[in-house]
Write a protein that holds these residues in place. Structure first.
Motif, PDB file in Angstrom:
ATOM      1  N   ASN A  62      38.159 -16.867  31.720  1.00  0.00           N
ATOM      2  CA  ASN A  62      38.550 -17.342  30.388  1.00  0.00           C
ATOM      3  C   ASN A  62      38.490 -18.858  30.330  1.00  0.00           C
ATOM      4  O   ASN A  62      38.961 -19.542  31.236  1.00  0.00           O
ATOM      5  N   ASP A  64      39.221 -22.023  27.486  1.00  0.00           N
ATOM      6  CA  ASP A  64      39.760 -22.420  26.179  1.00  0.00           C
ATOM      7  C   ASP A  64      38.850 -23.505  25.601  1.00  0.00           C
ATOM      8  O   ASP A  64      38.988 -24.684  25.918  1.00  0.00           O
ATOM      9  N   ASN A  82      42.358 -10.096  27.226  1.00  0.00           N
ATOM     10  CA  ASN A  82      41.037  -9.593  26.854  1.00  0.00           C
ATOM     11  C   ASN A  82      40.308  -8.978  28.056  1.00  0.00           C
ATOM     12  O   ASN A  82      39.405  -8.165  27.880  1.00  0.00           O
ATOM     13  N   ASN A  83      40.688  -9.348  29.269  1.00  0.00           N
ATOM     14  CA  ASN A  83      40.077  -8.784  30.464  1.00  0.00           C
ATOM     15  C   ASN A  83      40.341  -7.282  30.552  1.00  0.00           C
ATOM     16  O   ASN A  83      39.492  -6.514  31.001  1.00  0.00           O
TER      17      ASN A  83
END
Length: 134
Positions: A62, A64, A82-83
């Motif tokens: 991830n 940002d 989200n993983n």
């Protein structure tokens, strides 16, 4: 398969074969190998780029991007909410694409040759005249 058939058709024209004369088996093998050689690079490039593009999603990387632009802090971490949803889908696509690439480059040409030989053998055994549609 389509490109291999084009190569076979061109070779038939070069040899001046009639519609009821078949290419020798060696010529069919050469056409199949040539078709595989030509298609090898595009198939591998497509598969490799897709797999490499999905690896960050599969391992849960991830970044940002908003924080990167506003504060110059990308806040990179592995995992997150989200993983849990997208990682299994990414791994499924990676494994499926790898298997499909193997099928495309190895199994399909082998089956093409085998089925061509079987067709010719059946036609000879039955005494039928094999008309080439290639």
């Amino acid at each position: 398969i389509d490109y291999t058939n084009i190569i076979r058709g061109n070779r038939r024209e070069e040899l001046g074969l009639t519609e009821y004369e078949q290419l020798p088996d060696k010529e069919v093998v050469k056409a199949t190998i040539r078709g595989g050689e030509v298609r090898l690079r595009p198939v591998l490039l497509t598969a490799i780029t897709t797999v490499l593009g999905l690896l960050p999603l599969a391992i849960g990387l991830n970044i940002d991007f908003i924080g990167l632009v506003k504060e110059y802090d990308p806040n990179i971490f592995i995992g997150g909410d989200n993983n849990m949803f997208f990682s299994p889908m990414a791994w499924t696509i990676i494994y499926g694409l790898t298997f499909a690439t193997f099928l495309t480059l190895i199994i399909i040409p082998a089956m093409y040759l085998s089925l061509n030989r079987l067709k010719v053998w059946i036609y000879k055994k039955m005494g039928w005249q094999l008309k080439s549609n290639i």
